[in-house]
Design a protein around this motif. Structure first.
Motif, PDB file in Angstrom:
ATOM      1  N   ALA A  56       0.831  -1.210   0.000  1.00  0.00           N
ATOM      2  CA  ALA A  56       0.000   0.000   0.000  1.00  0.00           C
ATOM      3  C   ALA A  56       0.863   1.258   0.000  1.00  0.00           C
ATOM      4  O   ALA A  56       0.549   2.237  -0.689  1.00  0.00           O
ATOM      5  CB  ALA A  56      -0.933  -0.004   1.211  1.00  0.00           C
ATOM      6  N   THR A  57       1.955   1.225   0.747  1.00  0.00           N
ATOM      7  CA  THR A  57       2.851   2.382   0.813  1.00  0.00           C
ATOM      8  C   THR A  57       3.486   2.670  -0.539  1.00  0.00           C
ATOM      9  O   THR A  57       3.536   3.820  -0.992  1.00  0.00           O
ATOM     10  CB  THR A  57       3.952   2.137   1.865  1.00  0.00           C
ATOM     11  OG1 THR A  57       3.336   1.931   3.146  1.00  0.00           O
ATOM     12  CG2 THR A  57       4.887   3.333   1.964  1.00  0.00           C
ATOM     13  N   ARG A  58       3.981   1.613  -1.201  1.00  0.00           N
ATOM     14  CA  ARG A  58       4.603   1.798  -2.513  1.00  0.00           C
ATOM     15  C   ARG A  58       3.572   2.233  -3.558  1.00  0.00           C
ATOM     16  O   ARG A  58       3.866   3.063  -4.433  1.00  0.00           O
ATOM     17  CB  ARG A  58       5.286   0.500  -2.966  1.00  0.00           C
ATOM     18  CG  ARG A  58       6.557   0.186  -2.245  1.00  0.00           C
ATOM     19  CD  ARG A  58       7.615   1.247  -2.515  1.00  0.00           C
ATOM     20  NE  ARG A  58       8.114   1.171  -3.896  1.00  0.00           N
ATOM     21  CZ  ARG A  58       8.627   2.198  -4.564  1.00  0.00           C
ATOM     22  NH1 ARG A  58       8.689   3.380  -3.994  1.00  0.00           N
ATOM     23  NH2 ARG A  58       9.067   2.050  -5.805  1.00  0.00           N
ATOM     24  N   ALA A  59       2.358   1.711  -3.451  1.00  0.00           N
ATOM     25  CA  ALA A  59       1.301   2.114  -4.382  1.00  0.00           C
ATOM     26  C   ALA A  59       1.003   3.603  -4.235  1.00  0.00           C
ATOM     27  O   ALA A  59       0.849   4.323  -5.231  1.00  0.00           O
ATOM     28  CB  ALA A  59       0.045   1.284  -4.147  1.00  0.00           C
ATOM     29  N   ASP A  60       0.928   4.088  -2.998  1.00  0.00           N
ATOM     30  CA  ASP A  60       0.703   5.520  -2.770  1.00  0.00           C
ATOM     31  C   ASP A  60       1.828   6.361  -3.362  1.00  0.00           C
ATOM     32  O   ASP A  60       1.589   7.437  -3.922  1.00  0.00           O
ATOM     33  CB  ASP A  60       0.587   5.799  -1.270  1.00  0.00           C
ATOM     34  CG  ASP A  60      -0.803   5.511  -0.717  1.00  0.00           C
ATOM     35  OD1 ASP A  60      -1.779   5.692  -1.473  1.00  0.00           O
ATOM     36  OD2 ASP A  60      -0.902   5.119   0.460  1.00  0.00           O
TER      37      ASP A  60
END
Length: 265
Positions: free
Chosen positions: A54-58
C-alpha cells in the motif's frame, strides 16, 4: 462479510488508479519493485494487500497516502468486534501491561509466530489468516512512533521453551525488543510453582488521563473491561504475577540462555 467488501474496494481502487495512469500490471510492478504476477494476485485478491504494498502504491500512484489509510481502516474492521475497543485503548495508551502464561503477546510477535498462532483455528481461511497477520504487525507500529508507550511484559518460562522451528527467530526478536528503554520484559521461572497468572492471560492499558482498560481472552473470544471493580481485580492480579517474576536483568539472562538452546548447534 462487510470487511471483505472493504478489501475488495481497495483492490478495485488499486486497479482503477493504476489504469488511470496508463500503467500495465507489469509496468506498475517494475516501478514498485513487485512482479507482475504479484500485482495481479493483489488485484484479484489471491494475495493479501500488506502495508509495504500500500505504501509503494501511494508513492508510485501519487495518491497522498490514500491506500495506507484505507488498509489501516480495513485491517481494524477485520478484527473481531469485541476486540476493537482494546485496539483503540492500546493505540492511545501511555502504558501497556501484558501477561501470558503460554504465548508471546501479539505486540512482540514476529510475523511467522503470529501466523502460526492465527492458524490455531483450523477453520480460518488462509486469506483471513494473512489479513490478521498484517493487522497484528500494523498494531506494532506504536512501538516505533516518536513517543511510544511504556510496555511491561511478563511471560512464563514455558512460553519460551516451545520447540517449534520459528522459536529461535521469535526469541531473538524478544531480545532485540527488550533492548529498547521503553520495553521491560520479566519472566516467571518454571520453578516459581503455582501462581494466579496460570488462570489465564491479561492485558492492561493506561491512558493519558490515568484511566485503565483491561483485556481478557479465552478459547472463543474475549472481554474488554473498564469498570472500576474489574480493573481493580486485574491490577491486583497483575501485581501478583509481576511479583513472582524475575527482575529484568535476570529475566534477560534467562531469555538469552533459552535462546542459545534454540540456536543451530
Amino acid at each position: 462479510m462487510e470487511h471483505e467488501d472493504d478489501f475488495a474496494f481497495i483492490r478495485d481502487q488499486l486497479r482503477r488508479q493504476r489504469a488511470l495512469r496508463g500503467q500495465s500490471q507489469e509496468e506498475f510492478g517494475k516501478r514498485t519493485n513487485y512482479s507482475a504476477s504479484t500485482v495481479s494476485a493483489v488485484e484479484t485478491g489471491t494475495r493479501a494487500i500488506d502495508m509495504p504494498y500500500a505504501t509503494r502504491a501511494d508513492e508510485i500512484l501519487e495518491t497522498g497516502g490514500l491506500f495506507v489509510r484505507l488498509l489501516k481502516a480495513a485491517q481494524r474492521d477485520s478484527e473481531p468486534t469485541w476486540f476493537r475497543p482494546w485496539l483503540d485503548a492500546e493505540r492511545a495508551a501511555m502504558q501497556l501491561r501484558y501477561y501470558h502464561p503460554t504465548l508471546i503477546p501479539g505486540l512482540l510477535q514476529t510475523e511467522n509466530y503470529a501466523r502460526a498462532v492465527l492458524r490455531f483455528d483450523a477453520t480460518r481461511p488462509e486469506e483471513e489468516v494473512e489479513k490478521l497477520v498484517a493487522s497484528r504487525l500494523q498494531r506494532q507500529e506504536i512501538l516505533t512512533r516518536d513517543q511510544p508507550p511504556l510496555v511491561i511484559v511478563v511471560l512464563d518460562e514455558s512460553a519460551l521453551r516451545r520447540r517449534d522451528a520459528i522459536m529461535a527467530e521469535q526469541l531473538a526478536h524478544l531480545l532485540r525488543m527488550a533492548e529498547r528503554p521503553y520495553i521491560q520484559l520479566h519472566i516467571i521461572p518454571d520453578d516459581a510453582g503455582l501462581h494466579v497468572g496460570l488462570s489465564g492471560p491479561l492485558a492492561l492499558a493506561r491512558s493519558a488521563d490515568g484511566g485503565w482498560v483491561g483485556d481478557l481472552e479465552n478459547q472463543l473470544a474475549g472481554l474488554v473491561v473498564d469498570d472500576e471493580e474489574s480493573i481493580a481485580t486485574l491490577l491486583a492480579r497483575w501485581e501478583s504475577v509481576r511479583g513472582v517474576a524475575l527482575p529484568q536483568n535476570l529475566s534477560l539472562a534467562l531469555l538469552k540462555k533459552v535462546e542459545s538452546q534454540h540456536a543451530p548447534q
